[in-house]
Design an enzyme around this catalytic site. Structure first.
Site, PDB file in Angstrom:
ATOM      1  N   SER A   1      -6.325  -0.849   9.220  1.00 32.69           N
ATOM      2  CA  SER A   1      -5.979   0.523   8.478  1.00 32.69           C
ATOM      3  C   SER A   1      -7.318   0.500   7.589  1.00 32.69           C
ATOM      4  O   SER A   1      -7.993   1.735   7.480  1.00 32.69           O
ATOM      5  CB  SER A   1      -4.834   0.281   7.506  1.00 32.69           C
ATOM      6  OG  SER A   1      -3.648   0.346   8.111  1.00 32.69           O
TER       7      SER A   1
ATOM      8  N   PHE B   1      -2.414  -0.380   2.423  1.00 32.07           N
ATOM      9  CA  PHE B   1      -1.341  -1.403   1.906  1.00 32.07           C
ATOM     10  C   PHE B   1      -0.586  -1.967   3.300  1.00 32.07           C
ATOM     11  O   PHE B   1      -0.496  -1.611   4.053  1.00 32.07           O
ATOM     12  CB  PHE B   1      -0.458  -0.903   0.894  1.00 32.07           C
ATOM     13  CG  PHE B   1       0.665   0.185   1.153  1.00 32.07           C
ATOM     14  CD1 PHE B   1       0.246   1.494   1.497  1.00 32.07           C
ATOM     15  CD2 PHE B   1       1.980  -0.158   1.073  1.00 32.07           C
ATOM     16  CE1 PHE B   1       1.459   2.359   2.082  1.00 32.07           C
ATOM     17  CE2 PHE B   1       2.978   0.530   1.607  1.00 32.07           C
ATOM     18  CZ  PHE B   1       2.572   1.814   1.889  1.00 32.07           C
TER      19      PHE B   1
ATOM     20  N   ILE C   1      -2.466   4.744  10.113  1.00 34.32           N
ATOM     21  CA  ILE C   1      -3.308   3.966   8.853  1.00 34.32           C
ATOM     22  C   ILE C   1      -2.151   4.150   7.930  1.00 34.32           C
ATOM     23  O   ILE C   1      -1.582   5.008   7.270  1.00 34.32           O
ATOM     24  CB  ILE C   1      -4.602   5.108   8.372  1.00 34.32           C
ATOM     25  CG1 ILE C   1      -5.522   5.103   9.519  1.00 34.32           C
ATOM     26  CG2 ILE C   1      -5.200   4.468   7.302  1.00 34.32           C
ATOM     27  CD1 ILE C   1      -6.409   6.308   9.243  1.00 34.32           C
ATOM     28  N   LYS C   2      -2.125   2.755   7.474  1.00 34.44           N
ATOM     29  CA  LYS C   2      -0.977   2.670   6.269  1.00 34.44           C
ATOM     30  C   LYS C   2      -2.012   2.991   4.891  1.00 34.44           C
ATOM     31  O   LYS C   2      -2.253   1.810   4.369  1.00 34.44           O
ATOM     32  CB  LYS C   2      -0.221   1.360   6.308  1.00 34.44           C
ATOM     33  CG  LYS C   2       1.216   1.274   5.593  1.00 34.44           C
ATOM     34  CD  LYS C   2       1.714   0.139   6.456  1.00 34.44           C
ATOM     35  CE  LYS C   2       2.994  -0.154   5.341  1.00 34.44           C
ATOM     36  NZ  LYS C   2       3.891   0.959   4.997  1.00 34.44           N
ATOM     37  N   SER C   3      -1.860   4.238   4.682  1.00 35.10           N
ATOM     38  CA  SER C   3      -2.835   4.453   3.625  1.00 35.10           C
ATOM     39  C   SER C   3      -2.050   4.550   2.205  1.00 35.10           C
ATOM     40  O   SER C   3      -0.705   4.703   2.459  1.00 35.10           O
ATOM     41  CB  SER C   3      -3.707   5.681   3.677  1.00 35.10           C
ATOM     42  OG  SER C   3      -2.788   6.735   3.460  1.00 35.10           O
TER      43      SER C   3
END
Ligand code: PMP
Length: 290
Positions: free
Chosen positions: A54, A31, A148-150
């Site tokens: 990401s 996101f 990583i913008k998980s």
């Protein structure tokens, strides 16, 4: 409010995804949180680039091109008559079976929410924030890289709970070696002897877009910026400290683990960077309305 899901707009109460979406079942997705100022979307290209990186890191195929996502974000802002706001862009792995294997998910889903922005109270920016370091360490980059913008934010949420339990709004997260990584939703900076310091990204932090913007603004004003490993001692003995993030912008910090930082009020370099940041957010960005 109109919410974009996979190319269509839905009213808020009809904006739903499947209980079999692996974004929900496993936090499998990525996101972005983006701000709009003054009828423009700030740093849109940087956010979309980071979203795609990401996704690449978790082998998630986004079913739209970068150009298509860019126009969908701007279009969602127009649908919701956004002038100033906060945009949440989410890509989930999509609907699959109950097993965790992403191979069962045939198509990822793109969700865009353009909403009002929830801000910290203004006095917090005037007086500065009180924060603590917490026991939960930031994820190891060899396990789940913080770059990583998980959708898997439990590491950050655990730290936020520890901050709440300590009666403060934010937590400084250290990495497994004890060096400062970042906060639960913000990057961290200190000022010492006229220089600006922030942990290296390899310490375990998101490649913050506000972090990079502040570094660029600092370099424009001949402020020296470096990225050494920082310890709690470095924070305690800093002249100034502040946090950066899209939502929070630049938040002065005046106390860490009960140690007063510098003069105990937002410092002159923080003030200068806040002014430069506000000027930039007012004057740049991708126009929503032509
Ligand atoms: N770190 C984390 C863990 C975040 O979630 C965020 C975004 N809220 C940030 C740092 C700040 O990144 P940005 O400046 O790109 O919003």
């Amino acid at each position: 409010m109109k919410i974009f899901i996979d190319g269509k707009y839905y009213d808020e109460r009809d904006a739903k995804i499947s209980v079999f979406d692996h974004g929900l079942l496993y936090g499998d997705g990525v996101f972005e949180g983006i701000r709009a100022y003054n009828r423009r979307v700030f740093k849109l290209k940087e956010h979309i680039d980071r979203l795609f990186y990401s996704a690449k890191a978790i082998l998630l195929e986004i079913p739209m091109s970068q150009a298509e996502i860019t126009s969908a974000v701007l279009d969602t802002c127009r649908e919701n008559k956004i002038r100033n706001g906060y945009i949440r862009l989410v890509v989930t792995r999509g609907v699959g079976t109950l097993g965790l294997n992403p191979r069962s998910c045939k198509r990822s889903s793109v969700i865009i929410i353009a909403d009002k922005i929830q801000l910290y109270p203004p006095e917090l920016y005037r007086q500065g924030m009180d924060i603590v370091t917490v026991p939960t360490t930031r994820n190891l980059h060899s396990a789940l890289n913080p770059a990583i913008k998980s959708l898997n934010y439990l590491n950050n949420i655990l730290a936020k709970i520890e901050a709440n339990n300590a009666g403060v709004e934010e937590a400084v997260m250290l990495n497994a070696e004890g060096f400062v990584a970042e906060c639960t939703g913000d990057n961290l900076f200190i000022v010492k002897n006229g220089g600006l310091f922030t942990p290296p990204l390899s310490a375990g932090a998101l490649y913050g877009i506000t972090r990079q913007t502040v570094i660029d603004l600092a370099r424009d004003t001949d402020l020296k910026v470096s990225e050494p490993n920082l310890t709690r001692y470095d924070l305690f003995c800093a002249d100034e400290c502040f946090l950066t993030g899209t939502g929070a912008e630049i938040v002065p910090v005046v106390k860490i683990d009960h140690r007063v930082i510098g003069a105990g009020k937002p410092g002159p370099i923080t003030h200068k960077l806040v002014a430069a940041y506000h000027a930039l957010t007012k004057a740049s960005g991708e126009p929503i309305y032509r």
